[in-house]
Design an enzyme around this catalytic site. Structure first.
Site, PDB file in Angstrom:
ATOM      1  N   GLU A  27      51.727  42.972  21.811  1.00 26.98           N
ATOM      2  CA  GLU A  27      52.723  43.737  21.076  1.00 26.98           C
ATOM      3  C   GLU A  27      52.236  45.110  20.639  1.00 26.98           C
ATOM      4  O   GLU A  27      52.943  46.111  20.796  1.00 26.98           O
ATOM      5  CB  GLU A  27      53.201  42.940  19.853  1.00 26.98           C
ATOM      6  CG  GLU A  27      54.129  41.783  20.172  1.00 26.98           C
ATOM      7  CD  GLU A  27      53.397  40.510  20.587  1.00 26.98           C
ATOM      8  OE1 GLU A  27      52.143  40.538  20.677  1.00 26.98           O
ATOM      9  OE2 GLU A  27      54.066  39.480  20.804  1.00 26.98           O
ATOM     10  N   HIS A  74      58.392  32.066  12.903  1.00 30.46           N
ATOM     11  CA  HIS A  74      59.423  32.464  13.864  1.00 30.46           C
ATOM     12  C   HIS A  74      60.795  32.648  13.212  1.00 30.46           C
ATOM     13  O   HIS A  74      61.788  32.788  13.919  1.00 30.46           O
ATOM     14  CB  HIS A  74      59.549  31.411  14.981  1.00 30.46           C
ATOM     15  CG  HIS A  74      58.375  31.365  15.897  1.00 30.46           C
ATOM     16  ND1 HIS A  74      57.178  30.810  15.522  1.00 30.46           N
ATOM     17  CD2 HIS A  74      58.206  31.808  17.173  1.00 30.46           C
ATOM     18  CE1 HIS A  74      56.316  30.896  16.532  1.00 30.46           C
ATOM     19  NE2 HIS A  74      56.916  31.504  17.532  1.00 30.46           N
TER      20      HIS A  74
END
Length: 325
Positions: free
Chosen positions: A62, A131
């Protein structure tokens, strides 16, 4: 403009395709953008039309990918970087906030960073603590980054197009609860301002409910129930977290005198706190004690049974409003 019923994810997909058709500098990148799911149905149409040269599947890196996207933006391209969860964007914070957010400032306006980061907020059992976070207030804290959270198929299409056309970095956060929602969407290419949308009460409102993202649907449902109890509500779809459209909120609160803010994130240092602070700084001294509705102040549980009372809900909105009368 011709309107049709589209799902939220279909409107987002159409926005990406139309932006890529209009501007050859636009490209997509992210994990899984080229597979059969196409990141919740967002990228498959673009991949089929433009292929792997402009819809680029990436590894899980990322921070590195964000640096790559910033470099592409500085070089005159208009990248759209897609993260499948906003939780994963915590790994990009150095690149996003120390580079993308600041490069235009430190260069005296000579450098533009037209970067769009498109990501998702999940809310379902089994996702667990890493998440299901809703991190918009973290991202909005930094000057130089715009943050939008569209709540309808119409607004997600316009928001993505507006973000791609913007010369500054924009984070577009989509709530997974909205992906299957249907609504009217214009076929044409259109952008959308960063202002809030006001759903006014038929009469002078008794309370102003500011809602973020998926909470707009809960707020509209709560308004229908409150009407049965002779309480009328103005609903404000916040849409943009940064910049924050306080003027629209203030104009409603000056009439209602009551405010409830329903956010998908946590309460501490959250969007509700910022809205209430900015209103009180405007010396709206007739505002009765406001209320904030948020996720519970704990990491998100994975258990379906614990999850029932964790998130804001229509019932919590109704009860909070009733307590004000």
């Amino acid at each position: 403009m011709a309107n049709r019923q589209l799902k939220y994810k279909e409107a987002a997909s159409e926005a990406l395709v139309q932006a890529m058709e209009k501007d050859p500098r636009v490209f997509l990148m992210g994990e899984g953008v080229d597979n059969i799911r196409g990141v919740y149905g967002h990228t498959l149409a673009a991949y089929k039309k433009f292929g792997p040269e402009r819809v680029i599947d990436t590894p899980l890196s990322e921070n590195g990918l964000t640096g790559f996207a910033i470099g592409a933006a500085l070089d005159g391209l208009r990248p759209v970087l897609i993260h499948q969860r906003d939780d994963f964007m915590l790994l990009t914070m150095d690149q996003m906030m120390n580079q993308a957010a600041k490069l235009r400032y430190v260069s005296g306006g000579q450098h533009k960073v037209p970067l769009v980061i498109l990501s998702f907020i999940a809310k379902k059992a089994g996702e667990g603590v890493q998440h299901t976070q809703s991190l918009q207030s973290v991202f909005a804290h930094f000057p130089g980054i715009k943050v939008v959270m569209p709540s309808s198929p119409y607004s997600i299409k316009g928001a993505i197009i507006s973000a791609i056309e913007d010369d500054e970095p924009v984070i577009v956060l989509e709530h997974c609860d909205l992906l299957e929602q249907k609504g009217l969407v214009a076929e044409e290419y259109y952008d959308l301002s960063f202002r809030s949308k006001l759903f006014s009460a038929e009469d002078l409102g008794d309370v102003t409910i500011v809602a973020v993202s998926a909470m707009v649907n809960n707020a509209l449902t709560a308004r229908d129930e409150l009407t049965k109890q002779n309480i009328s509500a103005d609903i404000i779809d916040l849409h943009s977290i940064n910049p924050l459209d306080v003027d629209t909120i203030a104009s409603s609160v000056k009439v209602t005198g009551r405010l409830v803010v329903v956010d998908t994130g946590w309460q501490m240092c959250g969007i509700g706190a910022e809205i209430i602070t900015q209103l009180t700084e405007q010396d709206i001294n007739f505002l009765k004690p406001p209320k904030r509705i948020n996720m519970a102040p704990t990491p998100c549980p994975a258990s379906h049974y614990l999850l029932k009372n964790y998130h804001p809900s229509t019932e919590k909105i109704i009860n909070s409003v009733l307590e004000m009368f």
